[in-house]
Design a protein around this motif. Structure first.
Motif: not given
Length: 416
Positions: A186-190, A270-276, A278-291
């Motif tokens: 329904a949306s990237g945030s489903q 595969g396409n919807d997995a990518i959308v989902a 990156f919706d989550a990644k940029y919503h939480y903006n969580f730091w990578r291990p190196i950071t």
């Protein structure tokens, strides 16, 4: 280029084997164009998100074209009809050509030549002409459906900083992808998960310490095999799973229509997995291990010591950490394959980031689990992020199979 060459040569073997074993309409045309799209992505160095979009459009158009002739499955969102005598091979080839041409107009001579080679063996006549017309209409309708899907949105990522303070100047990837239109969700945030664990939690403490030990560039605890696997899966995107789908189609001996459906389902999953993701990644903006590891003192968690010079095994992907993208995609693809064809015997893959290495599996679950472990051994993802990613992928794969391109009886059911 090495990956493209491997893909093409491997496909040639697959195509030859199918040609020898399938007496009716063969699945070659589907896998031919799948390999062509992958080769284009390799040559042009297309990033995973736009390549996934191109593949999903191409394979849905091919499915709609050939399925309109057999009417075996419910369509996606188009209305097409064709006589049973219409050439399936012509319809599928033209649908693929026209979609790819709409995305890569600079490749017109090459794509036209590929189409000519695909159409030449088909006898001239009404069947071929009808197939060409059907393929054009299928492509046109899918291109129209995806014309305003948000994929052309201008990137406007705003780097966090304070006035006058330097920060690294590389803009992260795929910041607009999570807002693009999914095929099924329904949306990237489903399926957006809950937040990552608190930085004083037991889960965080366990997982950041694990990756600091096993994911570091000079880790003394990571085994040689784990290092190889970590490097193997530096390769990402659809070119890591399309060869597996081709092997599944070959092993199961599917005909042209079922092959078209299988590739359409895996491509939109595969396409919807990518959308989902990156919706989550940029919503939480969580730091990578190196950071996180280089700034561990900022968390006031005495159980997670700071390592000021820590580096991961490979170069960290340029986007936020949570959840794991490679994990969600492999789980989505595995779920679709497991549901549609089941485990199909031994399958294998090579990688341009681990020359000379071939990985083999006999279960789809083992393939998906290896991808997740590889991201930990590479120093890219915490274990909790891989588990969350796999869970999201399984849900997306299940949704795709349960609701899309179902048997014709589904056409009479209420839309979900």
């Amino acid at each position: 280029m090495k990956y493209a060459s491997w893909t093409i040569s491997r496909f040639s073997l697959i195509a030859a084997l199918i040609s020898a074993t399938a007496p009716l309409a063969r699945a070659d045309v589907i896998m031919d164009w799948n390999a062509k799209a992958d080769a284009i992505a390799a040559e042009k160095q297309i990033l995973p998100a736009p390549h996934s979009r191109a593949l999903s459009m191409m394979h849905v158009a091919m499915f709609e074209a050939v399925n309109a002739i057999d009417r075996r499955y419910a369509p996606y969102k188009v209305t097409l009809s064709a006589e049973r005598s219409t050439s399936r091979e012509a319809a599928g080839a033209v649908a693929a050509h026209d979609v790819l041409l709409s995305i890569y107009p600079d490749l017109k001579p090459d794509l036209d030549a590929t189409l000519t080679n695909a159409l030449t063996p088909i006898a001239e006549g009404e069947s071929k002409s009808a197939g060409i017309a059907l393929g054009k209409e299928a492509a046109a309708q899918i291109i129209q459906i995806r014309a305003n899907d948000g994929s052309a949105a201008v990137e406007t990522y705003r780097p966090p900083t304070t006035p006058g303070a330097y920060i690294p100047t590389v803009v992260p990837l795929f910041s607009t992808t999570g807002a693009t239109t999914p095929w099924v969700m329904a949306s990237g945030s489903q399926f957006r998960p809950g937040p990552p664990p608190a930085l004083d939690s037991e889960v965080w403490t366990r997982d950041v310490n694990e990756i600091r030990e096993v994911g570091g560039r000079g880790s003394p605890t990571r085994t040689p095999e784990q290092t190889t696997i970590g490097r193997f899966w530096f390769s990402v995107g659809a070119r890591t799973y399309n060869p597996i789908v081709r092997q599944a189609a070959l092993a199961k001996g599917v005909d042209l229509v079922d092959c078209a459906r299988l590739f359409a389902l895996t491509s939109i999953a595969g396409n919807d997995a990518i959308v989902a993701v990156f919706d989550a990644k940029y919503h939480y903006n969580f730091w990578r291990p190196i950071t996180a590891i280089r700034n561990a003192d900022l968390t006031s968690n005495a159980a997670t010591p700071r390592d000021p010079s820590w580096l991961p095994l490979g170069d960290t992907p340029m986007h936020p950490e949570y959840p794991c993208a490679h994990c969600i995609i492999s789980a989505a693809i595995s779920t679709v394959l497991q549901t549609v064809v089941g485990d199909f015997g031994e399958f294998s893959l090579t990688s341009p980031t681990a020359p000379g290495v071939t990985r083999k599996w006999s279960r789809l679950q083992d393939y998906s689990d290896e991808v997740s472990n590889a991201r930990i051994w590479a120093g890219f993802h915490y274990r909790f992020s891989t588990e969350v990613g796999k869970d999201m992928g399984r849900k997306i794969g299940a949704l795709v199979v349960a609701t899309q391109l179902r048997g014709v009886e589904a056409m009479a059911e209420p839309k979900r």
